[in-house]
Design a protein around this motif. Structure first.
Motif, short mmCIF file in Angstrom:
data_model
loop_
_atom_site.label_atom_id
_atom_site.label_comp_id
_atom_site.label_asym_id
_atom_site.label_seq_id
_atom_site.Cartn_x
_atom_site.Cartn_y
_atom_site.Cartn_z
N ASP A 103 0.85 -1.20 0.00
CA ASP A 103 0.00 0.00 0.00
C ASP A 103 0.88 1.24 0.00
OD1 ASP A 103 -1.91 1.95 0.28
OD2 ASP A 103 -2.93 1.01 1.98
N ALA A 104 1.38 1.62 -1.18
CA ALA A 104 2.31 2.75 -1.28
C ALA A 104 1.69 4.06 -0.83
CB ALA A 104 2.84 2.87 -2.71
N PRO A 105 0.44 4.38 -1.17
CA PRO A 105 -0.14 5.64 -0.69
C PRO A 105 -0.19 5.74 0.83
CG PRO A 105 -1.40 4.81 -2.54
CD PRO A 105 -0.45 3.73 -2.17
N ALA A 106 -0.54 4.64 1.50
CA ALA A 106 -0.59 4.66 2.96
C ALA A 106 0.81 4.84 3.54
CB ALA A 106 -1.23 3.38 3.48
N SER A 107 1.79 4.18 2.95
CA SER A 107 3.16 4.32 3.43
C SER A 107 3.67 5.74 3.22
CB SER A 107 4.07 3.31 2.72
OG SER A 107 3.69 1.99 3.03
N THR A 108 3.36 6.30 2.08
CA THR A 108 3.78 7.68 1.80
C THR A 108 3.15 8.64 2.80
OG1 THR A 108 4.11 7.25 -0.56
CG2 THR A 108 3.73 9.54 0.09
N ARG A 109 1.86 8.47 3.07
CA ARG A 109 1.18 9.36 4.01
C ARG A 109 1.80 9.25 5.41
NH1 ARG A 109 0.12 13.79 5.63
NH2 ARG A 109 -1.59 14.06 7.10
N ARG A 110 2.14 8.05 5.83
CA ARG A 110 2.74 7.90 7.16
C ARG A 110 4.12 8.55 7.20
NH1 ARG A 110 2.46 8.82 12.08
NH2 ARG A 110 3.64 7.44 13.46
N MET A 111 4.88 8.42 6.14
CA MET A 111 6.19 9.07 6.10
C MET A 111 6.03 10.59 6.13
SD MET A 111 8.42 6.70 3.49
CE MET A 111 9.91 7.65 3.76
N GLN A 112 5.04 11.12 5.43
CA GLN A 112 4.79 12.56 5.49
C GLN A 112 4.51 13.00 6.94
OE1 GLN A 112 1.56 12.53 2.62
NE2 GLN A 112 2.80 13.67 1.13
N GLN A 113 3.75 12.20 7.65
CA GLN A 113 3.45 12.54 9.04
C GLN A 113 4.70 12.49 9.91
OE1 GLN A 113 0.51 9.53 9.79
NE2 GLN A 113 -1.21 10.79 9.08
N LEU A 114 5.52 11.48 9.72
CA LEU A 114 6.73 11.35 10.53
C LEU A 114 7.71 12.49 10.28
CD1 LEU A 114 7.28 7.51 10.14
CD2 LEU A 114 6.58 8.71 12.23
N TYR A 115 7.74 13.01 9.06
CA TYR A 115 8.65 14.10 8.73
C TYR A 115 8.04 15.48 8.99
CZ TYR A 115 12.39 11.27 6.71
OH TYR A 115 13.44 10.39 6.54
N GLU A 116 6.85 15.52 9.57
CA GLU A 116 6.27 16.81 9.97
C GLU A 116 6.93 17.35 11.23
OE1 GLU A 116 2.12 16.10 10.34
OE2 GLU A 116 1.71 16.25 8.19
N ALA A 117 7.61 16.52 11.99
CA ALA A 117 8.31 17.00 13.18
C ALA A 117 9.32 18.06 12.77
CB ALA A 117 9.01 15.84 13.88
N PRO A 118 9.40 19.16 13.52
CA PRO A 118 10.28 20.27 13.11
C PRO A 118 11.76 19.93 13.25
CG PRO A 118 9.35 20.70 15.27
CD PRO A 118 8.67 19.47 14.76
N VAL A 119 12.57 20.55 12.41
CA VAL A 119 14.02 20.47 12.54
C VAL A 119 14.44 21.26 13.77
CG1 VAL A 119 16.22 21.11 11.47
CG2 VAL A 119 14.38 20.17 10.06
N GLN A 120 15.26 20.67 14.63
CA GLN A 120 15.69 21.30 15.86
C GLN A 120 17.16 21.73 15.74
OE1 GLN A 120 14.48 19.10 19.47
NE2 GLN A 120 13.34 17.72 18.12
N PRO A 121 17.43 23.03 15.79
CA PRO A 121 18.81 23.50 15.63
C PRO A 121 19.80 22.85 16.57
CG PRO A 121 17.29 25.34 15.52
CD PRO A 121 16.47 24.14 15.93
N GLU A 122 19.38 22.57 17.81
CA GLU A 122 20.31 21.96 18.76
C GLU A 122 20.70 20.55 18.33
OE1 GLU A 122 16.09 21.48 20.50
OE2 GLU A 122 17.24 22.97 19.36
N LEU A 123 19.82 19.87 17.59
CA LEU A 123 20.17 18.54 17.10
C LEU A 123 21.12 18.63 15.91
CD1 LEU A 123 16.82 16.54 17.39
CD2 LEU A 123 18.85 16.42 18.85
N ILE A 124 21.00 19.68 15.10
CA ILE A 124 22.00 19.90 14.04
C ILE A 124 23.38 20.01 14.67
CG2 ILE A 124 22.84 21.56 12.32
CD1 ILE A 124 19.98 22.24 11.65
N THR A 125 23.47 20.81 15.71
CA THR A 125 24.75 21.00 16.40
C THR A 125 25.27 19.70 16.98
OG1 THR A 125 24.15 23.28 16.95
CG2 THR A 125 25.89 22.26 18.26
N ALA A 126 24.38 18.94 17.63
CA ALA A 126 24.80 17.70 18.28
C ALA A 126 25.27 16.65 17.28
CB ALA A 126 23.64 17.14 19.12
N ARG A 127 24.55 16.50 16.16
CA ARG A 127 24.92 15.47 15.19
C ARG A 127 26.26 15.81 14.51
NH1 ARG A 127 21.53 12.35 17.87
NH2 ARG A 127 19.34 12.64 17.30
N LEU A 128 26.44 17.05 14.15
CA LEU A 128 27.71 17.43 13.52
C LEU A 128 28.86 17.32 14.52
CD1 LEU A 128 26.58 20.48 11.35
CD2 LEU A 128 27.09 18.16 10.59
#
Length: 373
Positions: A103-128
């Motif tokens: 079910d590609a449409p359902a999988s795509t929709r769930r991925m869209q939801q998971l990637y709705e979480a905002p980018v956190q600047p402090e995590l950019i710093t931590a990962r680098l």
């Protein structure tokens, strides 16, 4: 530029070639593969293999970026990906790996939801910082849309190479709705080498080179997870695209009085034969997505996807099953157990260069190629 094919009475087209349609020709002189050098250098940074890890969550994590760096390449972390949206992205990666393949449409929709979480600047710093602490060269990637918002955080974290990567990136983006990114001003204000792209033709690549970019990514929707031709009707055949951008590099070298801009093939280089042909067509290095997604260490667990797969308005990519070949060491250096070009990528490159008589990557760009009948 010649337009030699008529499509009806009102349109003419240029014939282009994919990497599948060309092949290298052995020369009169062969070399010992042990004598071949696969070294590559951009700005002050030198690498023993001409491979960049694509900034895609399925292929490059902080850990795999470190592993690729220790192996002699450059891992590029997606700074808008799961590692900068979630403190612990592992449960999200596990969920994505378990999504339905039917079910590609359902999988795509769930991925869209998971990637709705905002980018956190402090995590950019931590990962680098995590990558930097390992002692390897640090590279991170942002899209043009997020560069102005986050680039200062990236620079403050100590990135060595900055990548601005999108499906297509132009030096002249026109918008009535927002102030566009002025690439020329932006790049000249930075103290680190910047790689930008993708570009798929001579003119857009030449304009990107004039912005001061250290490298240009070549490609447009050519990877295994892309469905851009289906959704947008746009496609760039990689062999021709690399050749065109290499011509822009040559002409810009003359125009600028000797400034060399690196050409990096990005997309459609999932097996060793394609990597070899991309370099022979004029690329200085290649960006690996699918090839790294097949490693045992890959965060995607045998699945591969890019940002296009979860675009909030117009997804134009799929989460694609690519399988698992073996550990990163085997995929890069062998010994190989496969005959399909999915492992010992460096060994295949060395042997191909030796068979065609070249010891250096720059020389290898002169290799003779033919169109396959």
């Amino acid at each position: 530029m010649s337009y030699d094919i008529e499509i009806g009475r009102s349109k003419r087209a240029r014939r282009t070639f994919s990497l599948d349609e060309i092949a290298l020709v052995p020369s009169r002189r062969t070399r010992d593969p042990r004598d071949v050098s696969t070294d590559w250098q951009i700005d002050a940074y030198r690498f023993s293999i001409p491979f960049l890890g694509a900034p895609m969550d399925s292929a490059t994590s902080p850990e795999t970026a470190i592993a690729l760096g220790r192996a002699g390449g450059l891992g590029v972390l997606d700074l808008e990906g799961l590692w900068t949206r979630y403190e612990d992205p592992q449960p999200v990666l596990d969920e994505i790996a378990e999504l339905s393949g039917e079910d590609a449409p359902a999988s795509t929709r769930r991925m869209q939801q998971l990637y709705e979480a905002p980018v956190q600047p402090e995590l950019i710093t931590a990962r680098l910082a995590q990558i930097r602490e390992s002692g390897v060269i640090v590279a991170g990637s942002l899209t043009p849309q997020r560069t102005v918002e986050h680039y200062r955080t990236v620079l403050d974290a100590g990135v060595d190479v900055f990548v601005i990567r999108g499906t297509t990136v132009s030096a002249e983006h026109v918008s009535r709705n927002q102030e566009p990114l002025d690439l020329k001003k932006f790049i000249y204000d930075l103290d680190v080498p910047v790689i930008v792209g993708g570009a798929a033709g001579y003119t857009p690549a030449l304009h990107l080179m004039r912005t001061g970019a250290a490298g240009v990514l070549v490609g447009f929707g050519g990877g295994a997870s892309m469905r851009i031709q289906n959704t947008l009707g746009i496609h760039a055949a990689m062999a021709t695209a690399i050749s065109d951008v290499a011509a822009a590099r040559r002409d810009y070298l003359d125009e600028s009085g000797g400034r060399y801009v690196h050409v990096i093939a990005d997309g459609g280089v999932g097996v060793s034969g394609d990597i070899v042909k991309a370099l022979a067509m004029g690329a200085d290095a290649v960006m690996l997505g699918t090839a790294l997604a097949r490693t045992e260490e890959a965060p995607g667990r045998g699945w591969h996807w890019g940002a296009e797969a979860h675009h909030e308005q117009l997804p134009r990519g799929l989460r694609t099953r690519v399988g698992t070949v073996g550990p990163l060491q085997e995929v890069l250096f062998g010994p190989s157990r496969h005959v399909d070009g999915t492992s010992n990528l460096v060994g295949a490159l060395r042997r191909s260069m030796a068979t065609t008589g070249y010891l250096e990557l720059k020389e290898f760009q002169r290799a003779e190629v033919v169109i396959r009948g």
